[in-house]
Design an enzyme around this catalytic site. Sequence first.
Site, PDB file in Angstrom:
ATOM      1  CB  SER A 127      69.021  77.982  17.764  1.00 25.87           C
ATOM      2  OG  SER A 127      70.323  77.499  17.968  1.00 25.87           O
ATOM      3  CE  LYS A 145      68.523  73.670  14.084  1.00 27.17           C
ATOM      4  NZ  LYS A 145      67.223  74.235  13.702  1.00 27.17           N
TER       5      LYS A 145
HETATM    6  N1  LIG Z   1      63.330  67.228  18.161  1.00 28.23           N
HETATM    7  C1  LIG Z   1      64.416  67.672  18.745  1.00 28.23           C
HETATM    8  O1  LIG Z   1      64.965  67.005  19.653  1.00 28.23           O
HETATM    9  C2  LIG Z   1      65.012  69.001  18.342  1.00 28.23           C
HETATM   10  C3  LIG Z   1      66.082  69.485  19.117  1.00 28.23           C
HETATM   11  C4  LIG Z   1      66.642  70.700  18.776  1.00 28.23           C
HETATM   12  C5  LIG Z   1      66.151  71.438  17.720  1.00 28.23           C
HETATM   13  N2  LIG Z   1      65.098  70.965  16.971  1.00 28.23           N
HETATM   14  C6  LIG Z   1      64.630  71.802  15.856  1.00 28.23           C
HETATM   15  O2  LIG Z   1      63.231  71.945  15.911  1.00 28.23           O
HETATM   16  C7  LIG Z   1      62.722  72.183  14.599  1.00 28.23           C
HETATM   17  C8  LIG Z   1      61.561  71.248  14.331  1.00 28.23           C
HETATM   18  O3  LIG Z   1      62.030  69.901  14.388  1.00 28.23           O
HETATM   19  P1  LIG Z   1      61.154  68.671  14.869  1.00 28.23           P
HETATM   20  O4  LIG Z   1      61.863  68.068  16.010  1.00 28.23           O
HETATM   21  O5  LIG Z   1      59.728  69.046  14.986  1.00 28.23           O
HETATM   22  O6  LIG Z   1      61.409  67.676  13.626  1.00 28.23           O
HETATM   23  P2  LIG Z   1      60.463  67.013  12.523  1.00 28.23           P
HETATM   24  O7  LIG Z   1      59.306  66.355  13.181  1.00 28.23           O
HETATM   25  O8  LIG Z   1      61.377  66.196  11.676  1.00 28.23           O
HETATM   26  O9  LIG Z   1      59.913  68.269  11.697  1.00 28.23           O
HETATM   27  C9  LIG Z   1      60.716  68.966  10.764  1.00 28.23           C
HETATM   28  C10 LIG Z   1      59.814  69.749   9.832  1.00 28.23           C
HETATM   29  O10 LIG Z   1      60.650  70.467   8.910  1.00 28.23           O
HETATM   30  C11 LIG Z   1      60.176  70.212   7.589  1.00 28.23           C
HETATM   31  N3  LIG Z   1      61.221  70.308   6.574  1.00 28.23           N
HETATM   32  C12 LIG Z   1      62.336  69.546   6.442  1.00 28.23           C
HETATM   33  N4  LIG Z   1      63.018  69.909   5.337  1.00 28.23           N
HETATM   34  C13 LIG Z   1      62.315  70.916   4.765  1.00 28.23           C
HETATM   35  C14 LIG Z   1      62.490  71.709   3.603  1.00 28.23           C
HETATM   36  N5  LIG Z   1      63.534  71.540   2.763  1.00 28.23           N
HETATM   37  N6  LIG Z   1      61.568  72.661   3.310  1.00 28.23           N
HETATM   38  C15 LIG Z   1      60.512  72.846   4.127  1.00 28.23           C
HETATM   39  N7  LIG Z   1      60.265  72.130   5.238  1.00 28.23           N
HETATM   40  C16 LIG Z   1      61.167  71.176   5.552  1.00 28.23           C
HETATM   41  C17 LIG Z   1      59.616  68.795   7.658  1.00 28.23           C
HETATM   42  O11 LIG Z   1      58.762  68.569   6.544  1.00 28.23           O
HETATM   43  P3  LIG Z   1      58.717  67.156   5.742  1.00 28.23           P
HETATM   44  O12 LIG Z   1      57.705  66.297   6.460  1.00 28.23           O
HETATM   45  O13 LIG Z   1      58.288  67.546   4.366  1.00 28.23           O
HETATM   46  O14 LIG Z   1      60.109  66.575   5.781  1.00 28.23           O
HETATM   47  C18 LIG Z   1      58.897  68.838   8.994  1.00 28.23           C
HETATM   48  O15 LIG Z   1      57.635  69.438   8.859  1.00 28.23           O
HETATM   49  C19 LIG Z   1      63.902  71.995  13.639  1.00 28.23           C
HETATM   50  O16 LIG Z   1      64.437  73.247  13.301  1.00 28.23           O
HETATM   51  C20 LIG Z   1      64.899  71.200  14.476  1.00 28.23           C
HETATM   52  O17 LIG Z   1      66.242  71.396  14.074  1.00 28.23           O
HETATM   53  C21 LIG Z   1      64.525  69.755  17.267  1.00 28.23           C
END
Ligand SMILES: NC(=O)c1ccc[n+]([C@@H]2O[C@H](COP(=O)([O-])OP(=O)(O)OC[C@H]3O[C@@H](n4cnc5c(N)ncnc54)[C@H](OP(=O)(O)O)[C@@H]3O)[C@@H](O)[C@H]2O)c1
Length: 275
Positions: A127, A145
């Site tokens: 989330s 989320k």
């Molecule tokens: N970073 C933050 O501050 C933060 C805060 C709260 C929650 N989150 C959550 O944490 C999780 C990971 O995010 P992150 O921060 O590590 O971001 P990130 O670096 O942008 O990683 C996102 C990942 O999801 C994949 N993805 C996106 N669309 C997809 C699809 N249609 N099918 C399959 N894979 C897909 C991306 O692959 P591609 O390279 O192919 O696009 C990438 O591997 C997410 O659920 C995000 O909402 C992050």
Amino acid sequence: MKKVVLITGVSSGFGKEASVLLARAGYTVYGTVRKALEPLPGVHLLNMDLTKPASIDSAVAALLEREAQIDVLINNAGMHLGGPIEETPAELYRRQLDTNLHGMVHLLQAVLPPMRSQGKGLIINFSSIGGLMGLPFQAFYSASKYAIEGLSEALRMEVQAFGIKVVLVNPGDFHTSNTANRINVCDEKGPYAKQFEISKACFESDETNGGKPEVMARTLLKIVRAKRPRHRYVVASLDQKLAVLLKRILPSCWFMPILTSHYGFKKKANNLLSP
Ligand SMILES: NC(=O)c1ccc[n+]([C@@H]2O[C@H](COP(=O)([O-])OP(=O)(O)OC[C@H]3O[C@@H](n4cnc5c(N)ncnc54)[C@H](OP(=O)(O)O)[C@@H]3O)[C@@H](O)[C@H]2O)c1
């Protein structure tokens, strides 16, 4: 026998760090990607696009051809949309929900039967703090989320009799590719343009000055190793944890000004329209 972990979205951010750390810690790790990627040490890559149900089915089938079971599913992958609700095209808000919610549901439906028949399993659903409070100009992300919150709470009760545990993870701001990958939509000449730019600068700065994804990877390892994992892990800075607490205990009319002032809102929209 080594435990098998399936984690979505290992091309960057939390997924990349966590998959490598889990593999190093001795787990058999399958990580999903949408496009060709340099190999990650110890991680078996599977193709999966959460907006394409057939690709979810074939990735899970490929894993089950090689492994007797799936011990842990980490629903990490996600996309992030920014912009005012009024101006967001249907194609984009549908994609937001297709990726973060419907894709996750399809994957859960593919993984639950093997987990049920093995009589145990751990599901970790990503989330966000945006799943605990609506974030301005990130409404569809927040909506996805919030949906994951409700889904996970219900799922936990439905599957506990089969030995399956469900954990929610709420990251605060972290410096990952999330910021660069966010799709922002806002009419430059429209009524929200000025406020959107101010608020976007705030959330982008929160993220780029946020935590390191290694911290999240270590938390995931701790959860996977835990005998009795908690229902929820808020992985965030102290002030973000305080915001979560205040959201829970304060009346909405007291909490909202805290959030709007954080995101640089002035009281009257008129102020924003004047040059
Ligand atoms: N970073 C933050 O501050 C933060 C805060 C709260 C929650 N989150 C959550 O944490 C999780 C990971 O995010 P992150 O921060 O590590 O971001 P990130 O670096 O942008 O990683 C996102 C990942 O999801 C994949 N993805 C996106 N669309 C997809 C699809 N249609 N099918 C399959 N894979 C897909 C991306 O692959 P591609 O390279 O192919 O696009 C990438 O591997 C997410 O659920 C995000 O909402 C992050």
